[in-house]
Design a protein around this motif. Structure first.
Motif, PDB file in Angstrom:
ATOM      1  N   LYS A   7       2.172  24.195 -11.855  1.00 21.01           N
ATOM      2  CA  LYS A   7       1.596  25.697 -11.537  1.00 21.01           C
ATOM      3  C   LYS A   7       0.242  25.799 -12.342  1.00 21.01           C
ATOM      4  O   LYS A   7       0.305  25.387 -13.618  1.00 21.01           O
ATOM      5  CB  LYS A   7       2.579  26.620 -11.713  1.00 21.01           C
ATOM      6  N   TRP A  28       8.723  31.378 -11.903  1.00 23.65           N
ATOM      7  CA  TRP A  28       8.440  30.061 -11.610  1.00 23.65           C
ATOM      8  C   TRP A  28       9.767  29.307 -11.814  1.00 23.65           C
ATOM      9  O   TRP A  28      10.374  28.410 -10.912  1.00 23.65           O
ATOM     10  CB  TRP A  28       7.566  29.452 -11.977  1.00 23.65           C
ATOM     11  N   GLU A  32      12.332  27.294  -8.888  1.00 24.25           N
ATOM     12  CA  GLU A  32      12.276  25.763  -9.248  1.00 24.25           C
ATOM     13  C   GLU A  32      13.741  25.449  -9.415  1.00 24.25           C
ATOM     14  O   GLU A  32      14.399  24.672  -8.674  1.00 24.25           O
ATOM     15  CB  GLU A  32      11.636  25.229 -10.396  1.00 24.25           C
TER      16      GLU A  32
END
Length: 142
Positions: A7, A28, A32
């Motif tokens: 990212k 994030w 994930e």
């Protein structure tokens, strides 16, 4: 640990200190971990049940590339326990670690469901296995 996701830190990801907002990084990581669990458990219905202590080691700044690594700690009956590290792609400096993220496999009614998995499977292995099964079926019908 395999680092599969990257990212870029953008202006909207920053806190008032001009560093990466911790909540954004946790978002994030949660995404994930969910994607990893969906692939491993072969079920779209998984949820995050637990995250252990989160250790912020360093920060990231605008323009940095953050990579997220996930590793399986253990397979439960209906769960998958993961470990995570986020690091700076260019310097390999650790930004954050999470020792345990528990993901739970669910049935169609939102209840924990046994997944029957005991080891990590890679997509290539699944494809090879399915190709072998198809070849055996085809040979048996000839």
């Amino acid at each position: 640990m395999r680092f599969n996701t990257r990212k870029a830190v953008k202006p909207g990801d920053l806190n008032p200190n001009d560093t990466l907002f911790g909540g954004r990084l946790l978002e994030w990581i949660d995404e994930e971990a969910a994607l990893y669990a969906v692939i491993q458990l072969e079920n779209r219905k998984v949820v995050t049940k637990f995250m252990s202590e989160i250790n912020f080691v360093s920060s990231a700044r605008l323009g940095d590339i953050v990579e997220i690594g996930i590793e399986v700690v253990k397979f439960g009956r209906s769960s998958l326990v993961l470990k995570c590290e986020a690091r700076n792609k260019m310097t390999h400096e650790t930004i954050l670690t999470v020792e345990n993220i528990t993901m739970v496999n669910l049935d169609d009614y939102g209840r924990p469901k046994a997944h029957g998995k005991t080891k990590i499977e890679f997509v290539e292995e699944r494809l090879a296995s399915k190709t072998n099964q198809l070849a055996k079926r085809k040979a048996a019908t000839v």
